[in-house]
Design a protein around this motif. Sequence first.
Motif, PDB file in Angstrom:
ATOM      1  N   ALA A  81       0.960  -1.211   0.012  1.00  0.00           N
ATOM      2  CA  ALA A  81       0.114   0.037  -0.024  1.00  0.00           C
ATOM      3  C   ALA A  81       1.063   1.148  -0.072  1.00  0.00           C
ATOM      4  CB  ALA A  81      -0.977   0.097   1.146  1.00  0.00           C
ATOM      5  N   ASP A  82       0.549   2.392  -0.445  1.00  0.00           N
ATOM      6  CA  ASP A  82       1.158   3.543  -0.543  1.00  0.00           C
ATOM      7  C   ASP A  82       0.989   4.241   0.686  1.00  0.00           C
ATOM      8  OD1 ASP A  82      -1.171   4.785  -0.604  1.00  0.00           O
ATOM      9  OD2 ASP A  82      -1.189   5.418  -2.954  1.00  0.00           O
ATOM     10  N   ALA A  83       1.314   5.564   0.791  1.00  0.00           N
ATOM     11  CA  ALA A  83       1.332   6.157   2.202  1.00  0.00           C
ATOM     12  C   ALA A  83       0.086   6.468   2.517  1.00  0.00           C
ATOM     13  CB  ALA A  83       2.382   7.553   1.752  1.00  0.00           C
ATOM     14  N   ALA A  84      -0.929   6.774   1.437  1.00  0.00           N
ATOM     15  CA  ALA A  84      -2.354   7.093   1.845  1.00  0.00           C
ATOM     16  C   ALA A  84      -2.960   5.767   1.998  1.00  0.00           C
ATOM     17  CB  ALA A  84      -2.941   7.656   0.647  1.00  0.00           C
ATOM     18  N   GLY A  85      -2.292   4.531   1.992  1.00  0.00           N
ATOM     19  CA  GLY A  85      -3.225   3.280   2.183  1.00  0.00           C
ATOM     20  C   GLY A  85      -3.857   2.667   1.063  1.00  0.00           C
ATOM     21  N   ASP A  86      -3.650   3.360   0.025  1.00  0.00           N
ATOM     22  CA  ASP A  86      -4.120   2.925  -1.359  1.00  0.00           C
ATOM     23  C   ASP A  86      -3.545   1.533  -1.765  1.00  0.00           C
ATOM     24  OD1 ASP A  86      -6.229   4.796  -1.508  1.00  0.00           O
ATOM     25  OD2 ASP A  86      -4.797   6.158  -2.455  1.00  0.00           O
ATOM     26  N   SER A  87      -4.040   0.295  -1.978  1.00  0.00           N
ATOM     27  CA  SER A  87      -3.246  -0.864  -1.943  1.00  0.00           C
ATOM     28  C   SER A  87      -3.075  -1.253  -3.563  1.00  0.00           C
ATOM     29  CB  SER A  87      -4.198  -2.161  -1.378  1.00  0.00           C
ATOM     30  OG  SER A  87      -5.275  -2.275  -1.691  1.00  0.00           O
ATOM     31  N   ASP A  88      -2.072  -2.099  -3.474  1.00  0.00           N
ATOM     32  CA  ASP A  88      -1.885  -2.680  -4.886  1.00  0.00           C
ATOM     33  C   ASP A  88      -1.573  -4.123  -4.647  1.00  0.00           C
ATOM     34  OD1 ASP A  88      -0.809  -2.286  -7.731  1.00  0.00           O
ATOM     35  OD2 ASP A  88       0.844  -3.300  -6.743  1.00  0.00           O
TER      36      ASP A  88
ATOM     37  N   LEU B  62       8.874   2.148  -0.664  1.00  0.00           N
ATOM     38  CA  LEU B  62       9.444   2.853  -0.173  1.00  0.00           C
ATOM     39  C   LEU B  62       9.046   4.018   0.668  1.00  0.00           C
ATOM     40  CD1 LEU B  62      11.527   3.585  -3.772  1.00  0.00           C
ATOM     41  CD2 LEU B  62      12.322   2.297  -1.641  1.00  0.00           C
ATOM     42  N   VAL B  63       7.642   4.000   0.504  1.00  0.00           N
ATOM     43  CA  VAL B  63       6.997   4.982   1.471  1.00  0.00           C
ATOM     44  C   VAL B  63       6.236   4.066   2.778  1.00  0.00           C
ATOM     45  CG1 VAL B  63       6.983   6.941  -0.335  1.00  0.00           C
ATOM     46  CG2 VAL B  63       4.904   5.021   0.038  1.00  0.00           C
ATOM     47  N   ASN B  64       5.871   2.929   2.384  1.00  0.00           N
ATOM     48  CA  ASN B  64       5.290   1.986   3.576  1.00  0.00           C
ATOM     49  C   ASN B  64       5.594   0.593   3.470  1.00  0.00           C
ATOM     50  OD1 ASN B  64       3.369   0.653   4.982  1.00  0.00           O
ATOM     51  ND2 ASN B  64       1.456   1.443   3.764  1.00  0.00           N
ATOM     52  N   PRO B  65       6.401   0.272   4.349  1.00  0.00           N
ATOM     53  CA  PRO B  65       7.355  -0.988   4.217  1.00  0.00           C
ATOM     54  C   PRO B  65       6.522  -2.166   4.494  1.00  0.00           C
ATOM     55  CG  PRO B  65       7.662   0.052   6.501  1.00  0.00           C
ATOM     56  CD  PRO B  65       6.920   1.213   5.378  1.00  0.00           C
TER      57      PRO B  65
END
Length: 142
Positions: free
Chosen positions: A26-33, A77-80
């Motif tokens: 997930a990115d820094a905003a919590g949006d997942s991939d 890189l922004v959310n491990p």
Amino acid sequence: MSDPGPLTDDAIAFIREQAFLIVATADAAGDSDCSYRGRQPRADGSFAPLVDLPHRRTLVLPDFAGNNLFNTIGNLLVNPAIALLFVDFVRQTTWLVQGRATVDEDAGSRAHLWPDAKRYVVVAVERAQARADAALPPLVLA
């Protein structure tokens, strides 16, 4: 292995047998991939290992050239936080591995396993859990 880490003998044996996994970040905003990762063929027709399991607390996933969107790497890189789902349709079983990831940019450090990898995702495993699920459709080989 005597280290009582989260990856048990059963987990390690199961993971080593798998041909693919699903990686979730997930990115820094919590949006997942989520994305599929599969074993890479070698020149001799055999397959490279899906992951490396140097010990019960660490799992290493190669990163190959792909769609050049860098969704997984960018997220890490922004959310491990990372989750890896290993699915065995024949046994109707999954293993979920969760942890914190770092990106190892030294492409040569594991070139003996994956000569074409651009980098590696090194997961400090915090939790590993098996689940037998009769609702998982069984794979029937044709």
